[in-house]
Design a protein around this motif. Structure first.
Motif, mmCIF file in Angstrom:
data_model
loop_
_atom_site.group_PDB
_atom_site.id
_atom_site.type_symbol
_atom_site.label_atom_id
_atom_site.label_comp_id
_atom_site.label_asym_id
_atom_site.label_seq_id
_atom_site.Cartn_x
_atom_site.Cartn_y
_atom_site.Cartn_z
ATOM 1 N N ASN A 1 0.949 -1.175 -0.058
ATOM 2 C CA ASN A 1 -0.039 0.046 -0.025
ATOM 3 C C ASN A 1 1.042 1.203 0.068
ATOM 4 O O ASN A 1 1.592 1.316 0.813
ATOM 5 C CB ASN A 1 -0.845 -0.038 1.285
ATOM 6 C CG ASN A 1 -2.169 0.815 0.915
ATOM 7 O OD1 ASN A 1 -2.023 1.876 0.781
ATOM 8 N ND2 ASN A 1 -3.174 0.243 1.292
ATOM 9 N N THR A 2 0.560 2.158 -0.777
ATOM 10 C CA THR A 2 1.424 3.443 -1.058
ATOM 11 C C THR A 2 1.107 4.597 -0.199
ATOM 12 O O THR A 2 1.363 5.776 -0.390
ATOM 13 C CB THR A 2 1.543 3.650 -2.617
ATOM 14 O OG1 THR A 2 0.119 3.931 -3.068
ATOM 15 C CG2 THR A 2 1.977 2.434 -3.510
ATOM 16 N N VAL A 3 0.226 4.329 0.713
ATOM 17 C CA VAL A 3 -0.268 5.536 1.594
ATOM 18 C C VAL A 3 0.615 6.274 2.256
ATOM 19 O O VAL A 3 0.458 7.608 2.270
ATOM 20 C CB VAL A 3 -1.471 5.102 2.031
ATOM 21 C CG1 VAL A 3 -1.037 4.173 3.342
ATOM 22 C CG2 VAL A 3 -2.750 6.217 2.622
ATOM 23 N N LEU A 4 1.767 5.581 2.411
ATOM 24 C CA LEU A 4 2.556 6.338 3.310
ATOM 25 C C LEU A 4 3.738 6.910 2.534
ATOM 26 O O LEU A 4 4.669 7.564 3.091
ATOM 27 C CB LEU A 4 3.440 5.524 4.452
ATOM 28 C CG LEU A 4 2.309 4.868 5.456
ATOM 29 C CD1 LEU A 4 3.097 3.743 6.446
ATOM 30 C CD2 LEU A 4 1.598 6.000 6.205
ATOM 31 N N ASP A 5 3.872 6.800 1.102
ATOM 32 C CA ASP A 5 4.833 7.632 0.547
ATOM 33 C C ASP A 5 4.767 8.968 0.302
ATOM 34 O O ASP A 5 5.688 9.584 -0.253
ATOM 35 C CB ASP A 5 5.079 6.714 -0.871
ATOM 36 C CG ASP A 5 3.743 6.887 -1.755
ATOM 37 O OD1 ASP A 5 3.021 7.782 -1.487
ATOM 38 O OD2 ASP A 5 3.723 6.466 -2.795
ATOM 39 N N GLY A 6 3.837 9.547 0.920
ATOM 40 C CA GLY A 6 3.534 11.106 0.825
ATOM 41 C C GLY A 6 2.682 11.620 -0.289
ATOM 42 O O GLY A 6 2.266 12.889 -0.466
ATOM 43 N N SER A 7 2.629 10.665 -1.350
ATOM 44 C CA SER A 7 1.838 11.202 -2.679
ATOM 45 C C SER A 7 0.595 11.594 -2.483
ATOM 46 O O SER A 7 -0.151 12.651 -2.976
ATOM 47 C CB SER A 7 2.124 10.325 -3.913
ATOM 48 O OG SER A 7 1.470 9.154 -3.472
ATOM 49 N N ALA A 8 -0.025 10.844 -1.703
ATOM 50 C CA ALA A 8 -1.676 11.021 -1.591
ATOM 51 C C ALA A 8 -1.753 12.345 -0.599
ATOM 52 O O ALA A 8 -2.751 13.165 -0.698
ATOM 53 C CB ALA A 8 -2.112 9.866 -0.766
ATOM 54 N N ALA A 9 -0.936 12.387 0.554
ATOM 55 C CA ALA A 9 -1.039 13.547 1.093
ATOM 56 C C ALA A 9 -0.735 14.987 0.582
ATOM 57 O O ALA A 9 -1.226 15.609 0.586
ATOM 58 C CB ALA A 9 0.059 13.470 2.358
ATOM 59 N N LEU A 10 0.204 14.583 -0.279
ATOM 60 C CA LEU A 10 0.442 15.960 -1.150
ATOM 61 C C LEU A 10 -0.570 16.499 -2.034
ATOM 62 O O LEU A 10 -0.827 17.555 -2.580
ATOM 63 C CB LEU A 10 1.972 15.669 -1.847
ATOM 64 C CG LEU A 10 2.256 16.789 -2.824
ATOM 65 C CD1 LEU A 10 2.741 18.280 -2.151
ATOM 66 C CD2 LEU A 10 3.649 16.274 -3.721
ATOM 67 N N THR A 11 -1.007 15.138 -2.608
ATOM 68 C CA THR A 11 -2.336 15.604 -3.750
ATOM 69 C C THR A 11 -3.349 16.250 -2.762
ATOM 70 O O THR A 11 -3.887 17.204 -3.347
ATOM 71 C CB THR A 11 -2.903 14.149 -3.974
ATOM 72 O OG1 THR A 11 -1.817 13.494 -5.070
ATOM 73 C CG2 THR A 11 -4.002 14.304 -5.102
#
Length: 324
Positions: free
Chosen positions: A72-82
């Motif tokens: 799960n890529t939820v912690l890579d920061g991309s979703a938070a940045l979006t």
């Protein structure tokens, strides 16, 4: 046992990672976020927190239940940045349910439909923003006046026209002072109002080598040149170019949206072509289109041309012999 991947030389080792760059951009957005919280108070906090949490949740849920991605890529920061960038593009009094809908479109349609980070064609935050703009034009173009910091500033805010709206209406004498536009004492999407804070964030990203100068400088320079020429041709119908540079989402788009790694060209020459085209389209939409702001649409249009630019504008291959 994991497979050994053998690739052709040259081999290079670097310290960059998705997480490092994503959180680096988030850090660069902190000055603009602090200015927004100071100007719009609780409303900005509600919109920003809702957008970030909704984007993170939808990426987690889609990864887990639809794509069934074991990593799960939820912690890579991309979703938070979006989520942060989507929130920056919204009014500080937007209802929570509209923000959540925009986050669903940004992550579900703009990002995960194409395969997730690295595969999306369009900037996800702008996909969400433009969807909301065409779906809820009244709510998306109602701008609270800065200084309403309590709950009343969110639920029952006093609104006023933005500088771009005044420019479109030809009311140049009612435009705020350029200093107010520079520091953020104007109406608009809560994350775009302070050009100075956004430029500070750009300086941080350049210092950390998260982005290069080619895209933001080419966009800003193109808008400056075109706006100056139009102003010199007829200063009664066209505003001083300073107002064009400081108003709307120009600085936010040039510094943080157009520089998205996935949706922008790879080589420097292609990035300059991309930036000049965005600047030209932005001015064209602002001056001759039906929307007062053209930055979001200009970036999305050029996102679609990025594969074409990458195909025809390529850097010299390593070891290639240049024929004289």
């Amino acid at each position: 046992m994991g497979k050994l991947i053998v690739s052709l030389s040259p081999h290079a080792h670097g310290t960059d990672s998705v997480e490092k760059n994503m959180y680096g951009v988030i850090i660069a957005l902190v000055p603009a976020l602090l200015v927004s919280l100071y100007c719009f108070g609780l409303g900005a906090a509600i919109v920003c927190a809702t957008s970030v949490l909704a984007c993170v949740f939808f990426e987690w849920a889609i990864n887990k239940f639809l794509i069934k991605n074991p990593r799960n890529t939820v912690l890579d920061g991309s979703a938070a940045l979006t989520g942060l960038l989507l929130g920056f593009n919204l009014p500080s009094n937007l209802p929570i349910w509209i923000i959540i809908l925009g986050a669903l479109v940004a992550i579900g349609v703009g990002k995960m439909t194409f395969g997730g980070l690295g595969s999306n064609v369009f900037n996800p935050a702008l996909v969400g923003r433009c969807f909301l703009l065409v779906s809820f034009p009244a709510q998306m173009t109602t701008w609270p006046v800065p200084g309403q910091l309590g709950i009343e500033g969110y639920v029952d805010a006093t609104t006023a026209a933005t500088p771009l709206s005044l420019i479109t209406q030809g009311q140049f004498d009612q435009l705020p002072d350029a200093v107010d536009m520079l520091i953020g004492n104007t109406g608009g999407s809560f994350g775009e109002v302070s050009a100075l804070a956004l430029l500070l964030g750009l300086c941080y990203m350049l210092w950390k080598k998260i982005v290069t100068w080619h895209i933001p400088v080419s966009i800003i320079a193109t808008v400056a040149v075109m706006a100056t020429l139009l102003w010199l041709i007829d200063d009664t119908r066209n505003p001083n170019p300073i107002y064009e540079l400081l108003s709307g989402g120009l600085m936010l788009g040039a510094c943080f949206m157009a520089t998205d790694y996935v949706t922008s060209p790879m080589c420097h020459k292609g990035q300059i072509i991309y930036g000049v085209a965005i600047g030209f389209l932005t001015v064209a939409i602002r001056y001759w289109g039906s929307y007062p702001e053209g930055m979001s649409f200009a970036i999305l249009i050029m996102n679609a041309f990025t594969p074409l630019i990458n195909t025809y504008v390529k850097p010299k291959r390593f070891g290639e012999v240049v024929k004289k």
